[in-house]
Structure formats: structure tokens, C-alpha cells
Write a protein that holds these residues in place. Structure first.
Motif, PDB file in Angstrom:
ATOM      1  N   GLN A 236       0.710  -1.298  -0.005  1.00 48.26           N
ATOM      2  CA  GLN A 236      -0.074  -0.090  -0.201  1.00 48.26           C
ATOM      3  C   GLN A 236       0.852   1.326   0.123  1.00 48.26           C
ATOM      4  O   GLN A 236       0.572   2.322  -0.645  1.00 48.26           O
ATOM      5  CB  GLN A 236      -0.988  -0.025   1.144  1.00 48.26           C
ATOM      6  CG  GLN A 236      -2.011   1.131   1.309  1.00 48.26           C
ATOM      7  CD  GLN A 236      -2.676   1.117   0.050  1.00 48.26           C
ATOM      8  OE1 GLN A 236      -3.367  -0.018  -0.328  1.00 48.26           O
ATOM      9  NE2 GLN A 236      -3.047   2.286  -0.645  1.00 48.26           N
ATOM     10  N   GLY A 237       1.914   1.220   0.764  1.00 47.44           N
ATOM     11  CA  GLY A 237       2.618   2.398   0.809  1.00 47.44           C
ATOM     12  C   GLY A 237       3.415   2.711  -0.669  1.00 47.44           C
ATOM     13  O   GLY A 237       3.569   3.712  -0.863  1.00 47.44           O
ATOM     14  N   HIS A 238       3.912   1.506  -1.239  1.00 45.58           N
ATOM     15  CA  HIS A 238       4.407   1.590  -2.448  1.00 45.58           C
ATOM     16  C   HIS A 238       3.392   2.130  -3.623  1.00 45.58           C
ATOM     17  O   HIS A 238       3.478   3.016  -4.577  1.00 45.58           O
ATOM     18  CB  HIS A 238       5.186   0.502  -3.162  1.00 45.58           C
ATOM     19  CG  HIS A 238       6.287   0.026  -2.494  1.00 45.58           C
ATOM     20  ND1 HIS A 238       7.374   0.873  -2.150  1.00 45.58           N
ATOM     21  CD2 HIS A 238       6.650  -1.120  -1.732  1.00 45.58           C
ATOM     22  CE1 HIS A 238       8.362   0.434  -1.558  1.00 45.58           C
ATOM     23  NE2 HIS A 238       7.739  -1.183  -1.350  1.00 45.58           N
ATOM     24  N   THR A 239       1.925   1.721  -3.414  1.00 41.42           N
ATOM     25  CA  THR A 239       1.126   2.086  -4.246  1.00 41.42           C
ATOM     26  C   THR A 239       0.670   3.462  -4.138  1.00 41.42           C
ATOM     27  O   THR A 239       0.598   4.269  -5.051  1.00 41.42           O
ATOM     28  CB  THR A 239      -0.213   1.247  -4.014  1.00 41.42           C
ATOM     29  OG1 THR A 239       0.085  -0.199  -4.139  1.00 41.42           O
ATOM     30  CG2 THR A 239      -1.292   1.741  -4.967  1.00 41.42           C
ATOM     31  N   ASP A 240       0.755   3.948  -2.864  1.00 40.37           N
ATOM     32  CA  ASP A 240       0.552   5.464  -2.556  1.00 40.37           C
ATOM     33  C   ASP A 240       1.446   6.305  -3.324  1.00 40.37           C
ATOM     34  O   ASP A 240       1.217   7.338  -3.843  1.00 40.37           O
ATOM     35  CB  ASP A 240       0.298   5.761  -0.910  1.00 40.37           C
ATOM     36  CG  ASP A 240      -1.002   5.092  -0.463  1.00 40.37           C
ATOM     37  OD1 ASP A 240      -1.612   4.747  -1.270  1.00 40.37           O
ATOM     38  OD2 ASP A 240      -0.756   4.844   0.757  1.00 40.37           O
ATOM     39  N   ARG A 241       2.845   5.971  -3.126  1.00 39.63           N
ATOM     40  CA  ARG A 241       3.864   6.697  -3.599  1.00 39.63           C
ATOM     41  C   ARG A 241       3.831   6.802  -4.996  1.00 39.63           C
ATOM     42  O   ARG A 241       3.975   7.994  -5.757  1.00 39.63           O
ATOM     43  CB  ARG A 241       5.265   5.914  -3.311  1.00 39.63           C
ATOM     44  CG  ARG A 241       6.560   6.424  -3.935  1.00 39.63           C
ATOM     45  CD  ARG A 241       6.837   7.965  -3.408  1.00 39.63           C
ATOM     46  NE  ARG A 241       8.194   8.226  -3.908  1.00 39.63           N
ATOM     47  CZ  ARG A 241       8.567   9.345  -4.154  1.00 39.63           C
ATOM     48  NH1 ARG A 241       7.857  10.411  -3.839  1.00 39.63           N
ATOM     49  NH2 ARG A 241       9.919   9.403  -4.609  1.00 39.63           N
ATOM     50  N   LEU A 242       3.509   5.578  -5.834  1.00 40.36           N
ATOM     51  CA  LEU A 242       3.308   5.534  -7.223  1.00 40.36           C
ATOM     52  C   LEU A 242       2.362   6.339  -7.622  1.00 40.36           C
ATOM     53  O   LEU A 242       2.264   7.131  -8.659  1.00 40.36           O
ATOM     54  CB  LEU A 242       3.143   4.130  -7.618  1.00 40.36           C
ATOM     55  CG  LEU A 242       3.120   3.941  -9.386  1.00 40.36           C
ATOM     56  CD1 LEU A 242       4.337   4.518 -10.010  1.00 40.36           C
ATOM     57  CD2 LEU A 242       3.021   2.341  -9.571  1.00 40.36           C
ATOM     58  N   LYS A 243       1.221   6.523  -6.960  1.00 38.94           N
ATOM     59  CA  LYS A 243       0.027   7.272  -7.573  1.00 38.94           C
ATOM     60  C   LYS A 243       0.325   8.541  -7.435  1.00 38.94           C
ATOM     61  O   LYS A 243      -0.202   9.405  -8.091  1.00 38.94           O
ATOM     62  CB  LYS A 243      -1.432   6.763  -6.577  1.00 38.94           C
ATOM     63  CG  LYS A 243      -1.889   5.294  -7.062  1.00 38.94           C
ATOM     64  CD  LYS A 243      -3.181   5.393  -6.202  1.00 38.94           C
ATOM     65  CE  LYS A 243      -3.838   4.067  -6.681  1.00 38.94           C
ATOM     66  NZ  LYS A 243      -5.064   3.682  -6.200  1.00 38.94           N
ATOM     67  N   ASN A 244       1.095   9.104  -6.447  1.00 41.11           N
ATOM     68  CA  ASN A 244       1.655  10.373  -6.286  1.00 41.11           C
ATOM     69  C   ASN A 244       2.446  10.906  -7.384  1.00 41.11           C
ATOM     70  O   ASN A 244       2.118  11.938  -8.038  1.00 41.11           O
ATOM     71  CB  ASN A 244       2.182  10.705  -4.952  1.00 41.11           C
ATOM     72  CG  ASN A 244       2.640  12.250  -4.948  1.00 41.11           C
ATOM     73  OD1 ASN A 244       3.774  12.367  -4.952  1.00 41.11           O
ATOM     74  ND2 ASN A 244       1.670  12.853  -4.417  1.00 41.11           N
ATOM     75  N   LEU A 245       3.179   9.885  -7.916  1.00 44.14           N
ATOM     76  CA  LEU A 245       4.165  10.395  -8.875  1.00 44.14           C
ATOM     77  C   LEU A 245       3.397  10.335 -10.272  1.00 44.14           C
ATOM     78  O   LEU A 245       3.686  11.098 -11.107  1.00 44.14           O
ATOM     79  CB  LEU A 245       5.320   9.464  -8.906  1.00 44.14           C
ATOM     80  CG  LEU A 245       6.332   9.514  -7.734  1.00 44.14           C
ATOM     81  CD1 LEU A 245       7.292   8.118  -7.847  1.00 44.14           C
ATOM     82  CD2 LEU A 245       6.990  10.540  -7.736  1.00 44.14           C
ATOM     83  N   ALA A 246       2.340   9.383 -10.545  1.00 44.77           N
ATOM     84  CA  ALA A 246       1.648   9.396 -11.659  1.00 44.77           C
ATOM     85  C   ALA A 246       0.928  10.438 -11.562  1.00 44.77           C
ATOM     86  O   ALA A 246       0.676  11.192 -12.869  1.00 44.77           O
ATOM     87  CB  ALA A 246       0.712   7.988 -11.637  1.00 44.77           C
ATOM     88  N   GLY A 247       0.293  10.883 -10.575  1.00 44.95           N
ATOM     89  CA  GLY A 247      -0.638  12.237 -10.683  1.00 44.95           C
ATOM     90  C   GLY A 247       0.355  13.225 -11.196  1.00 44.95           C
ATOM     91  O   GLY A 247      -0.267  14.346 -11.980  1.00 44.95           O
ATOM     92  N   ARG A 248       1.437  13.594 -10.795  1.00 39.11           N
ATOM     93  CA  ARG A 248       2.397  14.612 -11.168  1.00 39.11           C
ATOM     94  C   ARG A 248       2.767  14.740 -12.494  1.00 39.11           C
ATOM     95  O   ARG A 248       2.898  15.507 -13.241  1.00 39.11           O
ATOM     96  CB  ARG A 248       3.431  14.735 -10.300  1.00 39.11           C
ATOM     97  CG  ARG A 248       3.311  15.095  -8.988  1.00 39.11           C
ATOM     98  CD  ARG A 248       4.591  14.730  -7.929  1.00 39.11           C
ATOM     99  NE  ARG A 248       5.748  15.329  -8.692  1.00 39.11           N
ATOM    100  CZ  ARG A 248       6.863  14.834  -8.266  1.00 39.11           C
ATOM    101  NH1 ARG A 248       7.246  14.149  -7.008  1.00 39.11           N
ATOM    102  NH2 ARG A 248       8.157  15.316  -8.799  1.00 39.11           N
ATOM    103  N   ALA A 249       2.647  13.328 -12.904  1.00 39.61           N
ATOM    104  CA  ALA A 249       3.051  13.098 -14.443  1.00 39.61           C
ATOM    105  C   ALA A 249       1.809  13.137 -15.170  1.00 39.61           C
ATOM    106  O   ALA A 249       2.141  13.042 -16.569  1.00 39.61           O
ATOM    107  CB  ALA A 249       3.771  11.566 -14.752  1.00 39.61           C
TER     108      ALA A 249
END
Length: 701
Positions: A236-249
Motif C-alpha cells: 500500500q505504501g508503494h502504491t500510494d507513492r506511485l499514484k502520487n508520482l503518476a498524478g504529477r506526471a
């Protein structure tokens, strides 16, 4: 894991993929030929502007050379894009019969391990420790798919690896984006942004790092995989981090799906026999990835192939268009500076033309004043002198009037040159500031230009001015002595009236000298004005003004041709986008001509597509299916009034729309809706303004 057998939807979809790929390859070839024709026509038109300018500009050819340099820069940069585009097209041609899956991710993310597991390799390419294992592109086949293993990004001195991976991205139909459970680093965002701009479908694979070479570790992992490897809080921690990066992209975070796997377990399962091998295969969860690939091929395979070819062609066309627009924007900045300079130099010319004759007249008066003041004394001293003319010549020369006038006139000429040079320095400083500002604020997807070359040929004034030899071709005061060479009269004096006659003679002689001096001054002034008009005004000032005027006209010609080319490229992009929409709708509906004719299409691949129509169209089900398949929001807009089009695109978000002019719109909205109206990186509001061909001012209420 699903298996591919004859007559399955999977193989049927792959056959469709191959057919579609060949059709789209032919279409893309045609689009690129059109693009090359457009650019070649631009080259000829710009060459025509240069040739026309060369017929009227100064003989030193400085401006002509500058325009030629600009054209050569465009040809050079377009040549680089052309080489890159053709290389990519050649690679696409070699993979017409393949559905391409790319393994993409950071160095040591587990790409080679996954590939070894999928292709049942011998493990020779799997890295150990921190080494970079994949330095070249490796291709393998699995289940009728081409698996492409690329060098990882993020390694020390790994710029070349990243470049190679980026080149392969364009050819891929689906990207397996490998992530490492050790950490999801900031460089992941940079690469996500790049993949998203190419509009590539992503399947995120999170490789959970836990060494299972040790038999004890394997037993613990097999006994409690959720506790030992697939810890829910870690995932879940990795998922949240990736979603944050994806949103920025710019990727919608809600669409991000991560498949956690254990790549090492997947590979070990291929080399260990019996029950333990089966257990490791199940533990690895690799089947979730493989089934996701199969589902992607079955559900969207032909559409992915269409996108690979057409979106790739759009990407290259956009780069070419950005090159044109970049040069056009910079030329516009340059033109503004030159037009401002032209206005200033025209004003300076008027002032100089008005003041110079006055200055020349004043300087002549000043030079002659001591001579004029000495006339009375000279006559008194030499009225009875038989050699008065010789004495007058000596007397005149003693005042060195010629030298004084020459120094004054030389000072005027030097002042003109200095003012032009100062003016030129100021102009170039302004250009330096303007162009350096443009460079600093223009960092998008196109290459930087060498402004020093523009700045070098931009100094058109200096070359003209410094080439003039002011004092080699004129001598306007050399004849001053002759102008005042007075013939003294020999008087006969009689003793009875000597005093009276002497007084009368002195008065007559003074007036004669002064009148002759005044005539000489008028002649000198007239000659100096003629010299200024010929040797300064017409030879120096007018050519400078004319060159600036002609340079502005030439740059305007360049800008006009660049605008025309951009318009042609825009039409070509419209055709490609309309083909893409029609191809996708046909693949979904198995029916031609389902979509109405689009008057205008505004699209950011992977984000949204707005298209303007005039015909009736009500098929929300098709639009929804196309949006899902293309992973971008597709909206149809009727070509009605400007306010109605904007209201439709911003349904429920805008309170009031005011149209002040034909293309000027003020949009009033609640503060809480502003971010939704603007969109990520201003994309939404820019798309709306583009579709509606208007300028939008957003007002928060």
C-alpha cells in the motif's frame, strides 16, 4: 495462466494486430511524405525571401548571410528530427508482425529476471548485486508476443542506457513498468512523464525483493507469503507513492494498478522441478502479469497497434511543428526589437537632419568670428600698404580657419558614427536580454538554438557604419582661402583731402572685406550642407534605416511562411487524429463511418480528445467505449455559439460567461472549481480555448 490455442480470441486478436499494423504503416508513410513536402516547400519559400532581400539590402551581404544562417539552422535541426523519425519508422517496419511488450524500469528492478522466467532462460542475464546487466536491447518471444528487455534507467553514467530505452518505447504496444520494492525513487517520475507523453499503456509490476536462494527463506516464504513477502502495508505504501508520482506526471491515479510479484521466485520455478517448483510459481504471482498481457491483447490489441503507429507519427509531427513554432516565436521577439530599433533610429534621423545644418552653420560662424573681428584693425594697419593682399593672405592663414572647420566637421561625422554604434550596442543588449530570456523559459521537447549566430548577424548597423571612410572622399573647406582672397585697391592720396579720403577708403575696404567673408561663409555652409546630405545622410544614415526596414520586412516574410507551414502541419495532425478516431470506432463497432465528420480536433494523447461537429450525433455508448480503450476522455462538441460550447465543456463548473469581443471570453467560476477548470498543467483550459478558438480570462468569484 491462460494458454494460446488455435482459434482463440487471443490469436484472432493477434492476427488483427498484424493486419492493422501493415495498414497503419502505409498510412504513416503517406503522412510523413506529406510532412516532407510541406517542409521542402517552406525551404523554397524562405530561400525566396532571402533572394528578394538580397536584391535590395546592402552590398556587404551581412543581412542576407544572417537570413541564410537562419534557414540553415532550420534545415539542420529538421534534418536531425528527420533522421530520428525515419529510424523509428524503419524499426516499426521490422516489427509489423509482432505485438511488442517492453520491459521498462530502473536498473536492477528485476526486468531481466522476469524475462528469464517468462522465456524459461538459463539465468545468465540476471544481475548480481548492483551491477548493470542489460546494456543492449534483447528481444525474445513468448506466447506470440515479442518481449523487449531494455537497459534500465537511473544507473550512474547511464544516460546512453536511458536513451536506448526511450527509443524502444516508441515501438512498444504495451509497457511493463518494473518497480523495485526497495524504493520508488524520484527518477521514476521523470520516466513516467516520458512514457505518458508517448501515450503508452502501462502495467505496473512491483518486484518484491526478498532473496529466496536460501532454502530456509524459501520455506518461510512458501509457508506465509503475505507475512514474509507480500506485506499489505508495504504494498500500500508503494502504491500510494506511485499514484502520487503518476498524478504529477498527468496520469489519472485512479487508473494506476500495481501487480506485486516476486521475480526471483518466478525464475526459480523454471529451474526447480516437482512440487517446490509449482509452489514457487504460484508464490511469484507471475501469472497475474501474463494474464494481464493476454487480456490486453484480447481486449485492445488492434487498438494498441493503431495507437503505436498513429500516436508515434503525431509525436514526430509535433516535434517538427514545435521546431517551426520555436523559431517563429524567437523571430517574433527579434522582430519586436528590430521594429522598436527602427522607430528609434527614424526619430534620431529626423533630429539629426534638423540639427546638423544648424550645427554646421554655427561652427562656420565660430571659426570665422576672430577673422571678422580683426577686419577693422587689419584695414587700419594696411590701408596704404601696396602688398595688402599678401598681408591679408598671411593674416587669414594665421587664424587657421580651415583646420577649425575640418575639426568641427570631423567631430560631427564622428558623433554620427558614435551615436549609431551606441545605438547598435543598446539594440544588441536588448536582443541579448530578450533571447536569453526566451531560452531560459522555453524548455520543452525541442532543441535549443544558437542565438549567438543570430545576434552576430543582427548587428547590421555596425557593419554599415564602420565600412564608411568618412574623410577620404571629401574636402569641403579646402577652398576657404580662395573664397576670401580679397583684391586690395591702390589709392591715390592727395594732401589736401588725404584724411577724408583715407577714412572713406577704410570704410569701403572694411565693408568689402566683410561682404566677401560673408559670401565665403554662405558658400562654405552650402557646401558643408551638401557634403552632409551626400556623405553622411545618404551614405550612412539612410542605408542604416533602410537596412533595418528591409530586415524587418524579411523577418516578417519568414514569420509569415512559418505560420503558413504550421497551419499545414496542423491540418495534417487533424487528418491523423481523425483517422485514429475512425479506426478505433471501427475496431469497436465493426462498422465504417460511424463517427460524424470532425470540423476540428483538439487532442492530448492519453488525457483527452475534444472534437467539434456540425452533424447530429448521439452515441454515448461508443464514446464511452472509445474513451476506455484509448485511455482518454473523448467529448463531442456541437459547433454552436461560443458560450454554449464552453458551457458544454465545463458543465456545472462555470457560473457565467461573458463575451466582450468575438474571441475574448471572461469566465466566472467559484474558487473551489478553479483547479478543475484549469486542469493539470493548464491542459484543460488550453484545450477548451483551442477548440473554441478564443482567449479565455478566468475570474474567481
Amino acid at each position: 495462466m491462460k494458454e494460446a490455442v488455435d482459434d482463440t480470441p487471443y490469436l484472432s486478436s493477434l492476427q488483427s494486430c498484424n493486419r492493422v499494423a501493415r495498414e497503419e504503416y502505409t498510412a504513416v508513410q503517406g503522412y510523413f511524405e506529406c510532412c516532407d513536402t510541406i517542409i521542402e516547400a517552406l525551404r523554397k519559400k524562405l530561400q525566396g525571401v532571402i533572394e528578394l532581400s538580397s536584391q535590395t539590402l546592402s552590398e556587404d551581404k551581412m543581412v542576407e548571410d544572417g537570413l541564410t544562417n537562419m534557414l540553415q539552422d532550420l534545415e539542420r535541426d529538421y534534418g536531425k528530427l528527420l533522421s530520428k523519425r525515419n529510424a523509428n519508422l524503419a524499426k516499426l517496419k521490422r516489427s509489423l508482425d509482432c505485438f511488442n511488450v517492453m520491459l521498462f524500469g530502473r536498473t536492477m528492478a528485476g526486468k531481466s529476471t522476469i524475462r528469464e522466467a517468462i522465456t524459461r532462460g538459463d539465468g545468465q542475464t540476471i544481475g548480481k548485486g548492483a551491477q548493470r546487466t542489460t546494456r543492449d536491447v534483447k528481444e525474445y518471444e513468448w506466447n506470440n508476443l515479442r518481449i523487449i528487455d531494455t537497459p534500465g534507467f537511473g544507473a550512474y553514467n547511464g544516460q546512453e542506457d536511458t536513451r536506448i530505452a526511450h527509443e524502444i518505447l516508441e515501438q512498444s504496444d504495451v509497457v511493463l513498468f518494473m518497480l523495485n520494492s526497495d524504493s520508488i525513487q524520484e527518477s521514476t517520475f521523470v520516466e513516467l512523464d516520458h512514457v505518458h507523453k508517448l501515450n503508452k499503456p502501462l502495467i505496473f509490476v512491483l518486484n518484491m525483493k526478498k532473496d529466496l536462494e536460501n532454502s530456509g527463506n524459501r520455506r518461510r516464504a512458501l509457508r506465509s507469503p503475505e507475512k514474509y513477502i507480500f506485506k499489505e502495508e508495504d504494498i500500500q505504501g508503494h502504491t500510494d507513492r506511485l499514484k502520487n508520482l503518476a498524478g504529477r506526471a498527468g496520469i489519472n491515479p485512479s487508473t494506476v494498478r500495481i501487480i506485486p510479484i516476486h521475480a526471483q521466485a518466478a525464475f526459480l520455478a523454471t529451474v526447480m522441478k516437482g512440487e517446490e517448483g509449482s509452489q514457487l510459481h504460484e508464490l511469484s504471482r507471475i501469472d497475474q502479469v501474463l494474464n494481464a498481457l493476454i487480456d490486453e491483447v484480447e481486449g485492445n490489441g488492434p487498438i494498441r497497434r493503431v495507437q503505436t503507429f498513429l500516436d508515434s507519427s503525431l509525436h514526430h509531427l509535433d516535434e517538427q511543428s514545435l521546431l517551426i513554432l520555436s523559431q517563429r516565436d524567437r523571430l517574433t521577439k527579434l522582430l519586436q526589437q528590430y521594429e522598436s530599433s527602427f522607430t528609434r533610429i527614424s526619430q534620431w534621423k529626423v533630429k539629426t537632419l534638423r540639427d546638423a545644418p544648424r550645427l554646421l552653420s554655427k561652427e562656420v560662424d565660430v571659426a570665422f568670428k576672430p577673422l571678422v573681428d580683426s577686419v577693422a584693425d587689419f584695414v587700419d594697419d594696411h590701408i596704404e600698404d601696396e602688398n595688402a593682399a599678401v598681408a591679408w593672405d598671411r593674416h587669414y592663414k594665421s587664424f587657421k580657419i580651415t583646420k577649425k572647420v575640418e575639426r568641427s566637421i570631423q567631430a560631427l561625422a564622428e558623433q554620427v558614427v558614435e551615436e549609431l554604434q551606441d545605438f547598435n550596442r543598446e539594440m544588441n543588449e536588448g536582443l541579448d536580454i530578450t533571447l536569453s530570456f526566451e531560452v531560459a523559459h522555453d524548455g520543452r521537447n525541442f532543441s535549443e538554438f544558437d542565438f549567438k549566430r543570430i545576434n552576430g548577424w543582427g548587428s547590421a548597423i555596425t557593419g554599415v557604419v564602420s565600412a564608411i571612410a568618412f574623410f577620404n572622399s571629401w574636402n569641403p573647406v579646402g577652398w576657404v582661402a580662395a573664397a576670401v582672397g580679397i583684391l586690395f585697391i591702390t589709392f591715390s592720396f592727395f594732401s589736401d583731402s588725404r584724411a577724408k579720403k583715407l577714412k572713406e577708403a577704410k570704410s569701403k575696404q572694411r565693408h568689402a572685406l566683410l561682404d566677401d567673408i560673408e559670401k565665403g561663409k554662405r558658400k562654405i555652409k552650402a557646401n558643408l550642407e551638401s557634403w552632409f546630405d551626400t556623405s553622411i545622410y545618404r551614405a550612412v544614415i539612410v542605408p542604416v534605416e533602410n537596412n533595418l526596414s528591409l530586415l524587418c520586412q524579411a523577418i516578417n516574410g519568414f514569420i509569415s511562411e512559418l505560420d503558413g507551414t504550421d497551419s499545414q502541419l496542423y491540418t495534417l495532425r487533424h487528418e491523423i487524429n481523425f483517422r485514429l478516431l475512425n479506426r478505433v470506432s471501427y475496431i469497436i463497432k465493426k462498422q465504417h463511418f460511424v463517427l460524424p465528420n470532425a470540423l476540428k480536433i483538439v487532442r492530448i494523447p492519453g488525457y483527452a480528445c475534444y472534437f467539434l461537429i456540425s452533424d447530429y450525433f448521439r452515441n454515448s455508448e461508443l464514446l464511452w467505449a472509445m474513451s476506455n480503450a484509448m485511455r482518454e476522455k473523448i467529448i463531442v462538441v456541437y459547433d454552436t455559439g461560443l458560450d454554449k460550447k464552453i458551457s458544454h465543456l465545463y458543465r456545472g463548473l462555470v457560473e457565467k460567461i461573458e463575451i466582450s469581443e468575438q474571441d475574448k471570453v471572461s469566465m466566472f467560476a467559484q474558487k473551489r472549481n478553479i483547479s478543475k477548470i484549469i486542469g493539470k498543467d493548464h491542459r484543460r483550459i488550453k484545450m477548451v480555448a483551442a477548440l473554441c478558438s478564443c482567449e479565455i480570462t478566468l475570474v474567481a468569484i
